[in-house]
Design an enzyme around this catalytic site. Structure first.
Site, PDB file in Angstrom:
ATOM      1  N   HIS A   1       0.830  -1.203   0.000  1.00  0.00           N
ATOM      2  CA  HIS A   1       0.000   0.000   0.000  1.00  0.00           C
ATOM      3  C   HIS A   1       0.863   1.252   0.000  1.00  0.00           C
ATOM      4  O   HIS A   1       2.076   1.176   0.092  1.00  0.00           O
ATOM      5  CB  HIS A   1      -1.005  -0.014   1.148  1.00  0.00           C
ATOM      6  CG  HIS A   1      -0.385   0.000   2.515  1.00  0.00           C
ATOM      7  ND1 HIS A   1       0.215  -1.107   3.067  1.00  0.00           N
ATOM      8  CD2 HIS A   1      -0.289   0.979   3.432  1.00  0.00           C
ATOM      9  CE1 HIS A   1       0.654  -0.811   4.283  1.00  0.00           C
ATOM     10  NE2 HIS A   1       0.364   0.454   4.528  1.00  0.00           N
TER      11      HIS A   1
ATOM     12  N   HIS B   1       1.448   3.770   1.988  1.00  0.00           N
ATOM     13  CA  HIS B   1       2.069   4.442   3.136  1.00  0.00           C
ATOM     14  C   HIS B   1       3.590   4.443   2.994  1.00  0.00           C
ATOM     15  O   HIS B   1       4.181   3.486   2.501  1.00  0.00           O
ATOM     16  CB  HIS B   1       1.670   3.737   4.442  1.00  0.00           C
ATOM     17  CG  HIS B   1       0.313   4.182   4.932  1.00  0.00           C
ATOM     18  ND1 HIS B   1      -0.402   3.465   5.849  1.00  0.00           N
ATOM     19  CD2 HIS B   1      -0.430   5.265   4.619  1.00  0.00           C
ATOM     20  CE1 HIS B   1      -1.549   4.088   6.087  1.00  0.00           C
ATOM     21  NE2 HIS B   1      -1.592   5.177   5.347  1.00  0.00           N
TER      22      HIS B   1
ATOM     23  N   HIS C   1       5.913   1.753   3.745  1.00  0.00           N
ATOM     24  CA  HIS C   1       5.843   0.571   2.882  1.00  0.00           C
ATOM     25  C   HIS C   1       6.350   0.838   1.470  1.00  0.00           C
ATOM     26  O   HIS C   1       6.713  -0.083   0.757  1.00  0.00           O
ATOM     27  CB  HIS C   1       4.404   0.041   2.827  1.00  0.00           C
ATOM     28  CG  HIS C   1       3.947  -0.503   4.149  1.00  0.00           C
ATOM     29  ND1 HIS C   1       3.920  -1.841   4.431  1.00  0.00           N
ATOM     30  CD2 HIS C   1       3.554   0.133   5.286  1.00  0.00           C
ATOM     31  CE1 HIS C   1       3.505  -2.027   5.689  1.00  0.00           C
ATOM     32  NE2 HIS C   1       3.276  -0.837   6.212  1.00  0.00           N
TER      33      HIS C   1
ATOM     34  N   GLU D   1       1.430  -8.439   9.787  1.00  0.00           N
ATOM     35  CA  GLU D   1       1.725  -7.294  10.642  1.00  0.00           C
ATOM     36  C   GLU D   1       1.218  -7.583  12.045  1.00  0.00           C
ATOM     37  O   GLU D   1       0.355  -8.455  12.235  1.00  0.00           O
ATOM     38  CB  GLU D   1       1.041  -6.042  10.084  1.00  0.00           C
ATOM     39  CG  GLU D   1      -0.482  -6.065  10.183  1.00  0.00           C
ATOM     40  CD  GLU D   1      -1.067  -4.778  10.764  1.00  0.00           C
ATOM     41  OE1 GLU D   1      -0.479  -4.238  11.727  1.00  0.00           O
ATOM     42  OE2 GLU D   1      -2.101  -4.326  10.248  1.00  0.00           O
TER      43      GLU D   1
END
Lengths: 511, 663
Positions: free
Chosen positions: B67, B69, B72, B202
């Site tokens: 994704h 962010h 990441h 995660e």
């Protein structure tokens, strides 16, 4: 890709219910039917969401090839790469059936007393141009440039009509064509600095336009690039913002009447000219020689226009590519590299089959069952590790082969057989059950002696198969009769019998 | 065979997610994030661990980003443009569209506001994004001949995906960040029940269990409302994307209901532009938003307008969304400096702030003064509200996902070490799944079991299909079969089909599983039949019975199953008739003694599986034990059987040896 259909249709409820039973899939998404059939859809490029299928069952790998376009302007193109490697291609692109003689744009010149005869030389040149043999190249830009040329020709005709004070009526056919025309026409208007309103009149127009702007995953690379550079996917968003495009659900809306001005451009259903807002509009313009009606190929113009006689409106009929062109069938198949092609009988005459093809053809026709041979000898299976560990392979004396008895669970998952160790451990015996080859009696006697069994050999020649008897006298009595194909052990004592059987097992191939 | 996991980031910490997985000769990098809490070389993953020579194209098969962010994707332009990775990169459509915004925003903040040397340029970002292949959900993408990947919906932020990767028989899922409950604009994570060797998940909230988020939303709205009602200004530092849109939906809706007129501002063009992306990508939002999109696109906010710098010190209440989220610099820091000293104002903080950011300092205790650097500090008198709703799954969600997928191994990343340790214990004890939480730059080798690919003949498969039926029938073969055992076997057969065959292994060929009957032909050999035989003497007491015979036969017939009794005996040899009668009597005796109802009678023999019995009238039968003293009262039954039924045969012979037949 569900969009609601026309409201007010008596069968709306049925349609809704039907849609609920549909399992939507993305391109390339795997779906498994019954554990054994795996299907995947890949874009065919004909329209939004249109697809070709790969169907893999335990026995067959099939590509269902429908009408496909290599480089459509709006939608994701023909994804042939994902169709490679299947044994069977069901060729179902029937597009050339309808338009074999004139696969490309041509203007329809209607020679009828009631209708105008359009002798504009430019129309002729366009039709001549489109018949030029296109180079033998499958995925080049030739098709695209051809389509662009057709569209720009259409635009020039539209501009001509508008400049002459006539309106343009475009009955809605394929969505991609409408969206492309809309963009090209608005560009042309811009470049000619014409301030002509564009109306889109349809109960589903609003929703459709909103929808196509929210599905980047289904669009062509060029459209997707718009997403990544932060632009709207289609320019109708912008056109509406600047009030160049107006969308109305029906022709009787008061807002439309307030805004009405001629000449104008109208997109509206239905291409059959029998329902929808085109009917009253055609009644309005049918006798106006300045106006222009644009129809797609596939409609019988004479029949379609019968209720609107006398017809003075200019009619432009055009065909856009709606499948694989005849001369490209062969190259496409060469790429897909099947073993067998199921080809429509109706297209057989034009079938380009050459002798040197690596595949063979079978011809199918409507309502006739066809037996298709299978190419698979054996099934594929996965042997799970836990079961592999339980195997006790035995090397055979003569050949370079090892064999092992296998006992386990078998199950089908995602189109594949799996063999796994049984949940509850099964009783496994070391006993061999199947023998082949023959037994040399002297060897057997020696093997028996090694095990402490004493006996003598008696040859019996009178039988057809020479039978040989071994009499065991010590420690227990036993008789072994052995011939080329059969050995019988006769012994009351179980232990002795087991010893004899063991000795036999070491001499004879078995499992 | 095994899966090797090299954790380059987010190992026992949150930040710079990056895991390199090697399996079946392929090497995949999952995420390529940066750490927001560091400014030195700890900011990026240590790429030298992938390739000493820096030839990343040879070292990696592909990079997959989950994704947009920054923790990441933040290091991706650096990796591709500066380190020189040119191989394939995959991310979902929204991530490809939105990641450049995030990256450029961050780059600007670093360079313009902090005056730092930039790690990558705007052109780097653009060049990098050109190399990205967009992914759709659930679409199986063949990266090369052997490696396939698939994205699943992860919730969390728009376009967030869990990634499934398969090489040969090895399969893994890397979750990225995910949310197991839907929020205002996104649905909950959704994945197929896959067979996995490894799950890398995660674990931000490894030990937290959250209650309903509606209460927490109300709390947030109340705090904001109270502040603006008192004339204060609300600063909402957020990432440009994701949380900003979620809170906007919440506030826009609340403003509408409460008829509030206080302006809601978006700090820069960025977030307004982001809304346009959200409108086009509405297909990736929650079902509810998708359903209403044809009427009104949720991301057409009514009460939200762009912010101008001059409004910072304007009087009157307002709500301002400003980036970056953790007040690590940039515009949100600029506004924070101005607004923090007033007790009227309110600053909301995201649920998680990286250590080293001002957000983190504000969260830890209630500081009255925050040092920005050696010389400057800010007086903090404003109220602080911490948003307790987070787009990450909580511990229950993680446990649910692990249980649902039931992989063979679990690796925890993106969490805090002590909490990860606790979660690891839970996963191992409650679910019985091996779990690990390696630190950064640690390498972990996970052994996998490898299935063997074999061919199976059609005959074998055909036999298996009817195996269930046979199973039920065969199960009654055992002499000492009881009814309870019988039903058990039926149950077993229903659950799974048992398969029995012979595996043929030739050196260079694929192993082939065949049916037993096919073996001899396949090998090109003739069977050598091996049988046991014994001519068994049975005592007989003869009686005058002519009148009884019919009766006896009749009564026996009742107990026969599938018996083939010849009907026209008249033309048969007298001897044969006598033998048949003997067989019938033997049958009935055996049936009573063994409680076995499966003995079949053919014209001249009894059969139980391969055990055959017939009356023997050959005085020189070679299977007979040559013993003297054989009286008239003995009848010989010649028995033969295949070695597989030896035990059964011996038991039957024992029974027969003890019998006395009366006829």
């Amino acid at each position: 890709m569900g969009r609601s259909w026309g409201l007010g249709c008596p069968c709306t409820a049925d349609i809704k219910e039907c849609m609920q039973k549909i399992q939507p899939l993305k391109y390339g998404e795997e779906t498994c039917f019954n554990g054994s059939v795996i299907m995947k859809a890949y874009s065919s490029g004909l329209d939004i969401g249109s697809c070709n299928w790969t169907i893999n069952s335990l026995k067959r790998s099939v590509t269902y090839l429908s009408s496909s376009l290599c480089m459509p302007a709006c939608w994701k193109g023909f994804d042939y790469r994902s169709l490679l490697g299947n044994d069977l291609v069901i060729f179902s692109d029937l597009s050339s059936l309808n338009s074999t003689a004139n696969t490309c744009t041509e203007t329809h010149e209607i020679r009828n007393n009631d209708m105008i005869v359009d002798n504009d030389p430019s129309l002729r040149s366009a039709s001549a141009l489109s018949k030029v043999e296109i180079p033998h190249q499958l995925f080049g830009t030739d098709e695209t440039s051809d389509e662009i040329e057709k569209i720009s020709f259409l635009c020039s005709c539209i501009i001509d009509s508008l400049e002459g004070g006539g309106s343009v009526l475009i009955p809605v056919g394929r969505l991609g064509t409408v969206l492309l025309l809309l963009e090209q026409i608005s560009d042309s208007l811009e470049s000619f600095n014409l301030k002509v309103p564009i109306f889109m009149i349809s109960p589903t127009a609003e929703e459709t336009l909103a929808f196509v702007n929210t599905v980047p995953e289904w669009l062509s690379k060029q459209r997707q690039q718009k997403l990544f550079s932060g632009e709207a996917l289609f320019n109708h968003v912008e056109l509406r913002k600047v009030n160049r495009l107006h969308v109305f659900p029906s022709i009787y809306s008061s807002e439309l009447l307030m805004m009405w001005q001629e000449p104008c451009i109208i997109f509206s259903p239905h291409w059959s000219l029998r329902l929808g807002p085109v009917v009253p509009l055609l009644h309005r313009w049918h006798a106006d020689p300045k106006s222009l009606l644009i129809l797609e190929q596939g409609v019988n113009v004479e029949v379609a226009l019968l209720p609107f006689r006398p017809v003075a409106i200019k009619v432009l009929q055009c065909s856009f590519l709606s499948g694989i062109m005849m001369h490209k069938v062969e190259p496409v198949l060469e790429i897909l590299h099947p073993k067998l092609v199921l080809y429509p009988e109706d297209l057989r005459i034009q079938d380009p089959a050459k002798e040197n093809n690596s595949w063979s053809y079978l011809y199918y026709s409507e309502n006739v069952q066809l037996r298709v041979p299978s190419f698979v000898e054996d099934f594929k299976a996965c042997l799970e590790t836990n079961l592999t560990f339980q195997l006790r392979p035995r090397r055979l004396t003569q050949q370079n082969i090892a064999i092992a008895r296998l006992k386990g669970r078998i199950f089908l998952s995602k189109g594949k057989y799996f063999l796994a160790a049984p949940r509850i451990p099964m009783e496994s015996s070391n006993k061999q059950l199947l023998y082949w080859g023959s037994i040399e009696p002297t060897c057997l006697l020696m093997a028996l002696q090694e095990r402490g069994l004493v006996g003598t050999i008696h040859w019996n020649e009178d039988a057809a198969n020479s039978v040989c008897t071994i009499q065991i006298t010590n420690p227990e009595k036993a008789v072994i009769e052995t011939s080329a194909r059969k050995t019988t052990i006769s012994c009351e004592d179980e232990n002795t019998a087991t010893l004899i059987y063991e000795a036999l097992g070491n001499l004879c191939d078995g499992i | 065979m095994g899966i090797e996991c090299l954790v380059l980031g987010a190992g026992q910490e949150v930040g710079k997610s990056c895991v390199v997985v090697s399996m079946g000769g392929k090497r995949i990098m999952f995420d390529c994030g940066m750490h927001m809490g560091y400014l030195d070389n700890r900011r990026f993953p240590d790429f030298s661990l992938i390739s000493k020579t820096g030839d990343f194209d040879a070292a990696l098969t592909c990079v997959v980003i989950t994704h947009f962010h920054l923790d990441h994707v933040g290091a991706l332009p650096y990796f591709t443009e500066v380190c020189g990775y040119h191989g394939p990169i995959y991310m979902t459509y929204p991530t490809k569209a939105l990641a450049p915004l995030m990256l450029e925003d961050y780059r600007k903040v670093m360079v313009d506001r902090r005056g730092e040397e930039e790690q990558f340029t705007y052109d780097h970002i653009m060049e990098c994004m050109k190399k990205v292949t967009p992914l759709d959900l659930k679409q199986t993408v063949q990266v090369d001949k052997d490696l396939e990947i698939r994205a699943y919906y992860a919730g969390h932020v728009l376009g967030a995906a869990m990634i499934y990767a398969k090489v040969g028989e090895s399969t893994i899922v890397y979750t990225g960040d995910y949310n197991m409950t839907p929020d205002r604009h996104l649905g909950a994570a959704h994945i197929d029940r896959l067979q996995l060797d490894l799950l890398i998940t995660e674990s931000t909230y490894a030990t937290t269990i959250r209650d309903s988020k509606y209460a927490r939303e109300r709390e947030f709205l109340r705090a904001v409302h109270k502040c603006v009602a008192g004339g204060g200004k609300v600063l909402i530092p957020t990432f440009a994307l994701g949380r900003a849109q979620e809170l906007c939906i919440l506030l826009d809706d609340y403003w509408e209901r409460m008829n509030l007129k206080v302006p809601i501002y978006f700090s820069a063009g960025l977030t307004i532009q982001a809304n346009m992306y959200y409108k086009m990508l509405i297909g990736w939002t929650s079902q509810k938003i998708k359903d209403t999109s044809s009427v009104r696109n949720t991301f057409d906010f009514k009460h939200v307008c762009p912010f101008d710098r001059s409004l910072i010190n304007a009087s009157g209440p307002c709500v301002l969304f400003a980036t970056p989220g953790m007040i690590s610099g940039g515009f949100s820091l600029e506004v924070f400096k101005q607004w923090a000293p007033s007790e009227l104002n309110l600053v909301t903080l995201p649920g998680y702030c990286v250590a080293g950011t001002i957000g983190h300092k504000l969260m830890s205790g209630k500081p009255t003064k925050i040092d920005l650097d050696k010389d400057t500090y800010v007086d903090v008198r404003c109220q602080i509200h911490q948003l307790s709703f987070s787009p990450h799954t909580d511990a229950k969600g993680i446990m649910d996902l692990v249980e649902y997928l039931s992989p063979k191994h679990v690796i925890l990343v993106h969490g805090e070490r002590p909490k990860m340790a606790l979660l690891k214990e839970r996963i191992q004890s409650e679910l019985g799944i091996q779990c690990y939480y390696p630190a950064n730059n640690e390498k972990l080798l996970i052994s996998t079991t490898q299935n063997v690919k074999i061919d199976v003949t059609k005959k074998f498969i055909r036999n298996c299909s009817s195996a269930m039926l046979r199973n039920v029938k065969n199960s009654s073969l055992s002499i000492s079969d009881s009814s309870s055992k019988y039903t058990e076997i039926i149950k077993l057969a229903r659950e799974d089909t048992t398969a029995e065959g012979i595996l043929l292994m030739e050196k260079t060929k694929t192993a082939k599983l065949i049916h037993e009957n096919e073996l001899l032909r396949t090998l090109g050999v003739k069977e050598h039949q091996v049988r046991f035989a014994f001519c068994c003497p049975v005592e007989v007491t003869r009686m005058e019975h002519l009148s009884n015979e019919a009766n006896t036969t009749h009564c026996h017939e009742n107990s026969f199953r599938k018996v083939d009794v010849p009907r026209c005996l008249a033309t048969e040899d007298r001897l044969t008739t006598a033998n048949k009668t003997l067989l019938h009597i033997l049958l009935s005796e055996l049936e009573t003694r063994t409680e076995c109802k499966n003995i079949q009678i053919a014209s001249e023999s009894l059969q139980l599986h391969t055990f055959h019995v017939c009356v023997c009238s050959d005085e020189h039968c070679s299977h007979r034990k040559k013993e003297n003293g054989v009286g008239e009262s003995v009848v010989y039954f010649c028995c033969s059987w295949s070695p597989c039924d030896d035990r059964l045969a011996r038991e039957l012979l024992q029974i027969m040896g003890r019998l006395t037949l009366s006829c």
